[in-house]
Design a protein around this motif. Sequence first.
Motif, PDB file in Angstrom:
ATOM      1  N   GLU A 194       0.438  -4.697 -11.815  1.00 25.84           N
ATOM      2  CA  GLU A 194       0.284  -3.064 -11.017  1.00 25.84           C
ATOM      3  C   GLU A 194       0.991  -2.421 -10.751  1.00 25.84           C
ATOM      4  O   GLU A 194       1.440  -1.371 -10.381  1.00 25.84           O
ATOM      5  N   GLY A 195       2.351  -2.888 -10.293  1.00 29.45           N
ATOM      6  CA  GLY A 195       3.854  -2.280  -9.519  1.00 29.45           C
ATOM      7  C   GLY A 195       4.208  -3.383  -8.517  1.00 29.45           C
ATOM      8  O   GLY A 195       4.348  -4.694  -8.220  1.00 29.45           O
ATOM      9  N   MET A 196       5.456  -2.656  -8.609  1.00 32.03           N
ATOM     10  CA  MET A 196       6.031  -3.723  -6.518  1.00 32.03           C
ATOM     11  C   MET A 196       5.466  -3.119  -5.461  1.00 32.03           C
ATOM     12  O   MET A 196       5.092  -1.972  -5.114  1.00 32.03           O
ATOM     13  N   ALA A 197       5.268  -4.101  -4.516  1.00 35.32           N
ATOM     14  CA  ALA A 197       5.670  -4.101  -3.113  1.00 35.32           C
ATOM     15  C   ALA A 197       5.871  -3.266  -2.492  1.00 35.32           C
ATOM     16  O   ALA A 197       7.095  -3.436  -2.505  1.00 35.32           O
ATOM     17  N   ILE A 198       5.550  -2.071  -1.616  1.00 39.12           N
ATOM     18  CA  ILE A 198       6.129  -1.403  -0.700  1.00 39.12           C
ATOM     19  C   ILE A 198       6.970  -2.367  -0.271  1.00 39.12           C
ATOM     20  O   ILE A 198       8.515  -2.083   0.337  1.00 39.12           O
ATOM     21  N   ASP A 199       6.426  -3.565   0.557  1.00 40.59           N
ATOM     22  CA  ASP A 199       6.944  -4.428   1.121  1.00 40.59           C
ATOM     23  C   ASP A 199       8.557  -5.434   0.827  1.00 40.59           C
ATOM     24  O   ASP A 199      10.510  -5.376   1.354  1.00 40.59           O
ATOM     25  N   ASN A 200       8.064  -5.135  -0.761  1.00 45.04           N
ATOM     26  CA  ASN A 200       9.120  -6.218  -1.717  1.00 45.04           C
ATOM     27  C   ASN A 200      10.572  -5.272  -1.495  1.00 45.04           C
ATOM     28  O   ASN A 200      11.139  -5.217  -2.034  1.00 45.04           O
ATOM     29  N   LEU A 201      10.479  -4.443  -1.983  1.00 44.64           N
ATOM     30  CA  LEU A 201      10.711  -3.058  -2.426  1.00 44.64           C
ATOM     31  C   LEU A 201      11.847  -2.774  -1.105  1.00 44.64           C
ATOM     32  O   LEU A 201      12.868  -3.101  -1.484  1.00 44.64           O
ATOM     33  N   TYR A 202      10.950  -3.015   0.102  1.00 41.08           N
ATOM     34  CA  TYR A 202      12.350  -2.702   1.460  1.00 41.08           C
ATOM     35  C   TYR A 202      13.075  -4.104   1.413  1.00 41.08           C
ATOM     36  O   TYR A 202      14.029  -3.569   1.965  1.00 41.08           O
ATOM     37  N   PRO A 219      -5.041  -5.973  -7.089  1.00 44.13           N
ATOM     38  CA  PRO A 219      -6.270  -6.615  -7.745  1.00 44.13           C
ATOM     39  C   PRO A 219      -6.610  -7.430  -5.219  1.00 44.13           C
ATOM     40  O   PRO A 219      -7.304  -7.243  -5.010  1.00 44.13           O
ATOM     41  N   ASP A 220      -5.370  -7.544  -5.149  1.00 44.92           N
ATOM     42  CA  ASP A 220      -5.160  -8.261  -3.858  1.00 44.92           C
ATOM     43  C   ASP A 220      -5.855  -7.002  -2.838  1.00 44.92           C
ATOM     44  O   ASP A 220      -5.942  -7.277  -1.160  1.00 44.92           O
ATOM     45  N   GLY A 221      -5.704  -5.829  -3.128  1.00 46.44           N
ATOM     46  CA  GLY A 221      -5.721  -4.523  -2.391  1.00 46.44           C
ATOM     47  C   GLY A 221      -4.249  -3.983  -1.595  1.00 46.44           C
ATOM     48  O   GLY A 221      -4.226  -2.969  -0.526  1.00 46.44           O
ATOM     49  N   GLN A 222      -3.191  -4.297  -2.058  1.00 38.90           N
ATOM     50  CA  GLN A 222      -2.063  -4.018  -1.493  1.00 38.90           C
ATOM     51  C   GLN A 222      -1.430  -2.558  -2.496  1.00 38.90           C
ATOM     52  O   GLN A 222      -1.548  -2.570  -3.313  1.00 38.90           O
ATOM     53  N   ASP A 223      -1.060  -1.894  -1.962  1.00 41.20           N
ATOM     54  CA  ASP A 223      -0.440  -0.566  -3.252  1.00 41.20           C
ATOM     55  C   ASP A 223       1.392  -1.038  -3.556  1.00 41.20           C
ATOM     56  O   ASP A 223       1.927  -1.638  -2.727  1.00 41.20           O
ATOM     57  N   CYS A 224       1.007  -0.563  -4.259  1.00 41.82           N
ATOM     58  CA  CYS A 224       2.570  -0.749  -5.229  1.00 41.82           C
ATOM     59  C   CYS A 224       2.771   0.111  -6.241  1.00 41.82           C
ATOM     60  O   CYS A 224       1.565   1.368  -6.465  1.00 41.82           O
ATOM     61  N   LEU A 225       4.192   0.556  -6.351  1.00 45.17           N
ATOM     62  CA  LEU A 225       5.014   1.025  -6.310  1.00 45.17           C
ATOM     63  C   LEU A 225       5.070   1.125  -8.109  1.00 45.17           C
ATOM     64  O   LEU A 225       4.961   0.263  -8.378  1.00 45.17           O
ATOM     65  N   TYR A 226       4.663   2.278  -8.712  1.00 47.49           N
ATOM     66  CA  TYR A 226       4.898   2.164 -10.030  1.00 47.49           C
ATOM     67  C   TYR A 226       5.854   3.378 -10.889  1.00 47.49           C
ATOM     68  O   TYR A 226       5.349   4.367 -10.271  1.00 47.49           O
ATOM     69  N   ILE A 227       6.116   3.558 -11.802  1.00 45.15           N
ATOM     70  CA  ILE A 227       6.629   4.656 -12.128  1.00 45.15           C
ATOM     71  C   ILE A 227       5.826   4.804 -14.039  1.00 45.15           C
ATOM     72  O   ILE A 227       6.007   3.829 -14.419  1.00 45.15           O
TER      73      ILE A 227
END
Length: 277
Positions: A212-220, A254-262
């Motif tokens: 779905e995208g990249m988790a914000i924590d992962n990006l940080y 699907p896990d309810g985690q906010d993800c970033l996408y372009i």
Amino acid sequence: MYGFGSKKSLIEDFASTALTEYSVVVINGYLQSINIKQVIIALAEILVEQFKSKRKAPSGNLPKLQQPFSSRAMDDLLLFLDGSEMDENDSFICVVVNNIDGPGLRDSETQQYLARLASCSYIRVVASIDHVNAPLLWDKKMVHTQFNWHWYHVSTFAPYKVEGLFFPMILAHGSSNQSAKTAVIVLQSLTPNAQSVFRILAEYQLSHPDEEGMAIDNLYSISRERFLVSSQVTLNAHLTEFKDHELVKTRRNPDGQDCLYIPLANEALEKLLSEIS
């Protein structure tokens, strides 16, 4: 001023050459949000300073003038700018509006206030419009009585470089080539670190097409490892820039985690990365 092409340079050149004897306030309607009351408060404060410098303010009105403008209602502010408190019609403020039909000024209430402002005795307005349907924002009273426009056709054919940086950009619409070009223009206006953070997100999206995208924590974590950000606050500032220009959006996995996408197809995203290399 109306016609094809950006009129920003033209209208500001006019202000800097023809209006040098007057106080000038510039409003950029292409910005997403403009607080019209703050603009009118600023105009009132400038007018007071103008009268003080000329020593023309009637002494009987000074106590009332010293009331803070921020606590006054819009009607009171407009009455003040219309000369109900001071009668010196040889002084006025020029309001220069880039894109009076822009997204920051387009709502009906703001246009009504601008029309009332234009009819005030201490105010003169010079403005540009860019949308073919801009006159539909105004009724007959606003056009002929309040704004009382003198229309000038000035097709400059100049690109909307500055205006385009702030206009909402739905990157998923249009061709891949055009979408990539639009994103490049925005990214070039950002800092190198912001561009690098965007690159991390783009590369992750290309290498994980099924997510779905990249988790914000992962990006940080990655951004901090590469010394691109020093804190979550810094990352959030970059993300705000991306989201304001609709370069980046958020959705939940699907896990309810906010993800970033372009919001770009892979083809356009690859072209974008090559453009900013």
